[in-house]
Design an enzyme around this catalytic site. Structure first.
Site, mmCIF file in Angstrom:
data_model
loop_
_atom_site.group_PDB
_atom_site.id
_atom_site.type_symbol
_atom_site.label_atom_id
_atom_site.label_comp_id
_atom_site.label_asym_id
_atom_site.label_seq_id
_atom_site.Cartn_x
_atom_site.Cartn_y
_atom_site.Cartn_z
ATOM 1 N N ARG A 129 3.330 -19.118 30.437
ATOM 2 C CA ARG A 129 2.449 -20.248 30.162
ATOM 3 C C ARG A 129 1.954 -20.167 28.723
ATOM 4 O O ARG A 129 1.973 -19.109 28.093
ATOM 5 C CB ARG A 129 1.266 -20.256 31.123
ATOM 6 C CG ARG A 129 1.645 -20.326 32.596
ATOM 7 C CD ARG A 129 0.410 -20.276 33.458
ATOM 8 N NE ARG A 129 0.718 -20.372 34.885
ATOM 9 C CZ ARG A 129 0.930 -19.318 35.676
ATOM 10 N NH1 ARG A 129 0.854 -18.091 35.179
ATOM 11 N NH2 ARG A 129 1.207 -19.479 36.953
ATOM 12 N N LYS B 142 -3.250 -16.636 34.757
ATOM 13 C CA LYS B 142 -3.915 -17.712 35.496
ATOM 14 C C LYS B 142 -4.361 -17.256 36.880
ATOM 15 O O LYS B 142 -5.421 -17.667 37.363
ATOM 16 C CB LYS B 142 -2.961 -18.904 35.604
ATOM 17 C CG LYS B 142 -3.538 -20.102 36.324
ATOM 18 C CD LYS B 142 -2.537 -21.241 36.354
ATOM 19 C CE LYS B 142 -3.105 -22.453 37.094
ATOM 20 N NZ LYS B 142 -2.135 -23.573 37.129
ATOM 21 N N HIS C 131 5.143 -26.305 28.708
ATOM 22 C CA HIS C 131 5.550 -26.187 30.110
ATOM 23 C C HIS C 131 6.980 -26.663 30.333
ATOM 24 O O HIS C 131 7.606 -26.296 31.332
ATOM 25 C CB HIS C 131 4.587 -26.976 30.993
ATOM 26 C CG HIS C 131 4.070 -26.188 32.154
ATOM 27 N ND1 HIS C 131 3.268 -25.074 32.000
ATOM 28 C CD2 HIS C 131 4.251 -26.327 33.495
ATOM 29 C CE1 HIS C 131 2.971 -24.589 33.189
ATOM 30 N NE2 HIS C 131 3.562 -25.322 34.106
ATOM 31 N N ARG D 66 9.038 -23.708 30.381
ATOM 32 C CA ARG D 66 8.839 -22.980 31.640
ATOM 33 C C ARG D 66 9.695 -23.598 32.747
ATOM 34 O O ARG D 66 10.384 -22.896 33.486
ATOM 35 C CB ARG D 66 7.355 -23.018 32.005
ATOM 36 C CG ARG D 66 6.961 -22.248 33.256
ATOM 37 C CD ARG D 66 5.439 -22.223 33.341
ATOM 38 N NE ARG D 66 4.948 -21.757 34.621
ATOM 39 C CZ ARG D 66 4.752 -20.492 34.939
ATOM 40 N NH1 ARG D 66 5.059 -19.544 34.065
ATOM 41 N NH2 ARG D 66 4.269 -20.152 36.113
ATOM 42 N N HIS E 81 4.046 -16.892 40.200
ATOM 43 C CA HIS E 81 3.495 -17.727 41.263
ATOM 44 C C HIS E 81 3.002 -16.847 42.405
ATOM 45 O O HIS E 81 3.711 -15.945 42.859
ATOM 46 C CB HIS E 81 4.555 -18.689 41.800
ATOM 47 C CG HIS E 81 4.831 -19.833 40.881
ATOM 48 N ND1 HIS E 81 5.988 -20.581 40.949
ATOM 49 C CD2 HIS E 81 4.102 -20.370 39.869
ATOM 50 C CE1 HIS E 81 5.960 -21.524 40.030
ATOM 51 N NE2 HIS E 81 4.835 -21.414 39.359
ATOM 52 N N TYR F 44 11.597 -25.847 42.065
ATOM 53 C CA TYR F 44 12.711 -25.740 41.132
ATOM 54 C C TYR F 44 14.057 -25.743 41.853
ATOM 55 O O TYR F 44 15.083 -26.027 41.238
ATOM 56 C CB TYR F 44 12.561 -24.481 40.282
ATOM 57 C CG TYR F 44 11.340 -24.540 39.408
ATOM 58 C CD1 TYR F 44 11.304 -25.357 38.293
ATOM 59 C CD2 TYR F 44 10.195 -23.812 39.716
ATOM 60 C CE1 TYR F 44 10.172 -25.445 37.497
ATOM 61 C CE2 TYR F 44 9.063 -23.884 38.929
ATOM 62 C CZ TYR F 44 9.062 -24.708 37.822
ATOM 63 O OH TYR F 44 7.936 -24.795 37.051
#
Length: 353
Positions: free
Chosen positions: A179, A204, A275, A278, A301, A310
């Protein structure tokens, strides 16, 4: 006319100015200030505190126009009216706000009033029965192909320290799928060139993780650290890997604007910024045969369902399985003009005649 590149700015504010009367002990101003302080004490990220203060300031300004100046005066119908107000907002182009944007405006209210109830500022929580809009699971707006990514990566001017820095930033974003906040927070002590690892700390999800860079990105990173970064240090070294022209650590908004600048200049016609790299890295890895759990670990994640989006962006593997397993996926062998071919419009006309 050539578009001006964004310039690095100073340290962002910790919070926005909260409307209300600071002298009122039961008013919004005092309650929100104490809640934001509570968030900081309990380890919430500065950007999270800033975002929540912004959303609460919007609500307080809306409420004061309706004669509501204290948390105790807020009821469920008031919150539902504000929720409709948020849903009715429009962007400059006239389109509605995304569901995720609407949710970010409402969730801080639920958290704030729950805290007010626990801290005995109000007798009951008016937001306890507030129902959020149903979540959607949209696909990423765009991803880059391998060729398009190479076009963007080749844009920075390698003859200047800042150009080399920009190339390395793009390479690292592309290689690691990190990120933007993780990139600007990267310190020299987090770089392991020998093993080609980068350590991302307090990300995050508030946990550390180690990501590989690969040969190419680490070679560019070593070149930058040896040749370009020493020229960007001014005074005391802040220890950040990527430095601005004034010698300070980069800001996330500046980074987004800079990456967006290169995407626009490339002519690939894909919207996005940091992003987008990413999304691109995750999609290309899945297309290359990577297991979704390894992609989950790379992206950081917490929930695998966040990574499964994805698999919908990269349909090549699904298409291969479909071709191998579906009995109607292949055109029957034989004369292309025979029964095995799809009917043509002329055939339908003959039957009708």
């Amino acid at each position: 006319m050539t578009r001006r590149r964004p310039r690095p700015k100073g340290t962002p504010r910790r919070s926005v100015a909260i409307p209300g009367d600071p002298s009122d002990p039961a008013g919004f101003h005092r309650a929100i200030a104490e809640w934001l302080e509570w968030l900081e004490v309990h380890g919430y990220a500065p950007q999270t505190v800033l975002d929540r203060s912004w959303n609460l300031a919007n609500f307080v300004a809306w409420a004061e126009l309706r004669g509501i100046s204290r948390p105790a005066e807020v009821t469920l119908p008031v919150l539902e009216a504000y929720q409709r107000h948020v849903a009715a907002r429009r962007k400059p182009d006239g389109t509605a706000l995304a569901r995720s944007t609407q949710e970010k405006a409402i969730v801080p209210l639920r958290l704030f009033f729950a805290w007010c109830t626990r801290s005995h500022r109000i007798l009951y929580n008016p937001a306890s029965e507030l129902v959020l809009a149903r979540k959607t699971h949209p696909l990423p707006k765009a991803t880059l192909s391998v060729e398009e990514a190479e076009v963007v990566l080749a844009l920075p001017d390698l003859g200047s320290p800042l150009g080399l820095r920009d190339r390395v930033m793009l390479e690292v974003l592309y290689a690691t799928a990190m990120r933007r906040g993780e990139l600007v927070s990267l310190d020299l002590c987090d770089v392991d060139l020998a093993r080609r690892y980068l350590t991302l700390r307090q990300t995050k999800n508030r946990w550390d993780r180690v990501v590989p860079t690969g040969e190419r990105a680490v070679a560019w990173l070593a070149e930058y650290l040896d040749r370009s970064r020493p020229q960007l240090v001014i005074g005391e070294d802040p220890g950040a890997v990527f430095l601005a022209a004034n010698g300070e650590r980069l800001g996330v908004k500046w980074l987004s604007a800079q990456v967006h600048h290169y995407l626009e200049a490339s002519g690939v016609g894909k919207p996005g910024s940091c992003h987008l790299f990413r999304h691109t890295a995750a999609t290309l890895m899945l297309e290359g045969g990577a297991d979704v759990r390894y992609v989950q670990e790379l992206l950081g994640h917490r929930d695998l369902s966040s990574t499964h989006v994805y698999t919908r962006v990269a349909p090549e593997r699904l298409a291969a399985v479909h071709a191998a397993c579906h009995p109607g996926a292949r055109l029957p062998s034989g004369d292309i003009g025979g029964a095995g071919r799809p009917p043509r419009e002329s055939d339908i006309d003959e039957e009708q005649r």
